[in-house]
Design a protein around this motif. Structure first.
Motif, PDB file in Angstrom:
ATOM      1  N   GLY A 244       0.782  -1.229   0.000  1.00 52.04           N
ATOM      2  CA  GLY A 244       0.000   0.000   0.000  1.00 52.04           C
ATOM      3  C   GLY A 244       0.812   1.276   0.000  1.00 52.04           C
ATOM      4  O   GLY A 244       0.289   2.354   0.308  1.00 52.04           O
ATOM      5  N   ASP A 252       1.948   7.676  -4.880  1.00 53.74           N
ATOM      6  CA  ASP A 252       0.639   7.654  -4.218  1.00 53.74           C
ATOM      7  C   ASP A 252      -0.127   8.942  -4.456  1.00 53.74           C
ATOM      8  O   ASP A 252      -1.341   8.923  -4.678  1.00 53.74           O
ATOM      9  CB  ASP A 252       0.796   7.374  -2.722  1.00 53.74           C
ATOM     10  N   THR A 256      -3.733   9.090  -6.372  1.00 51.52           N
ATOM     11  CA  THR A 256      -4.886   9.730  -5.737  1.00 51.52           C
ATOM     12  C   THR A 256      -5.535  10.734  -6.672  1.00 51.52           C
ATOM     13  O   THR A 256      -6.764  10.836  -6.752  1.00 51.52           O
ATOM     14  CB  THR A 256      -4.455  10.422  -4.428  1.00 51.52           C
ATOM     15  N   GLU A 261      -6.570   3.675  -6.171  1.00 50.97           N
ATOM     16  CA  GLU A 261      -6.019   3.350  -4.865  1.00 50.97           C
ATOM     17  C   GLU A 261      -4.530   3.032  -4.966  1.00 50.97           C
ATOM     18  O   GLU A 261      -4.061   2.532  -5.985  1.00 50.97           O
ATOM     19  CB  GLU A 261      -6.727   2.143  -4.261  1.00 50.97           C
ATOM     20  N   THR A 262      -3.817   3.307  -3.872  1.00 52.79           N
ATOM     21  CA  THR A 262      -2.399   2.983  -3.832  1.00 52.79           C
ATOM     22  C   THR A 262      -2.222   1.555  -3.362  1.00 52.79           C
ATOM     23  O   THR A 262      -1.835   1.266  -2.227  1.00 52.79           O
ATOM     24  CB  THR A 262      -1.646   3.964  -2.904  1.00 52.79           C
ATOM     25  N   THR A 263      -2.556   0.616  -4.244  1.00 51.10           N
ATOM     26  CA  THR A 263      -2.353  -0.800  -3.977  1.00 51.10           C
ATOM     27  C   THR A 263      -1.842  -1.458  -5.246  1.00 51.10           C
ATOM     28  O   THR A 263      -2.083  -0.971  -6.364  1.00 51.10           O
ATOM     29  CB  THR A 263      -3.652  -1.511  -3.541  1.00 51.10           C
ATOM     30  N   ALA A 266      -4.851  -2.432  -7.423  1.00 52.95           N
ATOM     31  CA  ALA A 266      -5.515  -1.324  -8.105  1.00 52.95           C
ATOM     32  C   ALA A 266      -4.710  -0.850  -9.309  1.00 52.95           C
ATOM     33  O   ALA A 266      -5.276  -0.514 -10.356  1.00 52.95           O
ATOM     34  CB  ALA A 266      -5.742  -0.172  -7.128  1.00 52.95           C
TER      35      ALA A 266
END
Length: 330
Positions: A244, A252, A256, A261-263, A266
């Motif tokens: 994450g 990140d 955004t 998402e910061t995964t 994603a």
């Protein structure tokens, strides 16, 4: 074997260095090199004209890293730099005082600008610069037409549009990006060399570079995405997100801004499955700490390999490159 890599920034540079190391051991040519051919298609959306010089941050970071001259402590620029010229430029009131160019680095920008003013394309100028550094990888700018990433931000109650480097370096991405604008991307097109590198590749790798302003900018050039979708080679991406969080930089903040998402999962879904819905990926590498995401990605049509992603030294970088190639073969 012909390997084409989409890359930008420090993550791309370290991955390419690891890939070169692995291929030299796997396919040696007897002279310390490799019989495998690697071509890097590099983001040029960070480029700019500054104090009359054409500056190409991603191309230079990769060139210096592969040439053994990069300052690994800072992660950018040349080893043993001095900054006397930048101090003089600041005294004259020109340039960006928060964007310091080292004296050795300025030599590269002066040479590139001279080549461009002599009529060379950016692709030709890059090849001339790379002759000095012998990177062992063919470096191709994503386009010969200029593209610059600008960022819409709100500062002290006012909306501003700034160059990406101003947002990244001066503001450290602490001011939320409202959106990104790739100035000139509509008129840009991939060079014949880029298209040939994609069409002729046996394997295509997407480096763990910023998925928005590095890889995303390359994909925004007219014709690149379609060429990738039509390529005969498997396309394998390496996640720039671990647990994450961005591995390097401020990806990140970029994710955004575009609502992703910061995964690791994603970002993979952002690139999409090539077998479903017109995406790009055939396979995706995620870190062991994100192993729980693998079934979700498999269900989305993206074959997923769980491997260590941290490129903490040359050996781990080479192993990551080997894992990416193994995923392509599978």
């Amino acid at each position: 074997m012909k390997v084409t890599v989409l890359a930008g920034g420090v993550g791309g540079a370290r991955f390419l260095r690891g890939l070169r190391t692995h291929l030299r051991s796997r396919y040696p040519n007897g002279d310390g090199g490799s019989t495998a051919e690697v071509t890097a298609v590099v983001n040029t959306g960070d480029d700019m004209w500054l104090t009359g010089l054409r500056v190409c941050p991603d191309l230079d970071s990769i060139m210096y890293t592969l040439g053994g001259a990069n300052d690994d402590e800072r992660g950018w620029g040349r080893q043993g730099e001095t900054e006397r010229v930048s101090a003089e430029l600041t005294a004259y009131g020109i340039g960006w005082p928060w964007f310091t160019l080292g004296d050795l680095d300025l030599g590269t920008h002066i040479a590139r600008s001279s080549f461009l003013r002599d009529g060379l394309t950016l692709t030709e100028a890059t090849a001339r610069l790379a002759e000095r550094w012998n990177p062992g990888v063919r470096l191709l700018p994503m386009s010969d037409q200029p593209v610059e990433t600008h960022v819409v931000i709100d500062v002290e109650g006012q909306r501003k549009v700034v160059h990406f480097e101003e947002w990244w370096v001066k503001y450290r991405a602490n001011v939320p990006a409202q959106r990104f604008i790739q100035v000139g991307v509509d008129a840009a097109k991939p060079t014949p060399q880029v298209l040939h590198a994609i069409e002729g590749a046996d394997v295509i790798l997407i480096a763990p570079s910023n998925p928005v302003v590095s890889i995303g900018t390359i994909l925004g050039v007219n014709g690149v995405r379609n060429a990738l979708r039509a390529a005969r080679a498997p396309i394998v991406g390496v996640s720039p997100i671990i647990s994450g969080a961005a591995v390097r930089g401020m990806a990140d903040a970029c994710l955004t801004a575009i609502g992703v998402e910061t995964t690791a999962a994603a970002v993979a879904k952002h690139y999409g499955s090539r077998s479903r819905g017109g995406g790009l990926l055939d396979a995706w590498l995620i870190d062991e700490t994100d192993a729980a995401s693998a079934p979700v990605l498999e269900a989305a049509g993206i074959r997923t390999s769980v491997v260590p992603l941290w490129m903490s030294d040359p050996d781990t970088s080479a192993q990551l490159a080997a894992d990416a190639l193994a995923a392509a073969i599978r």
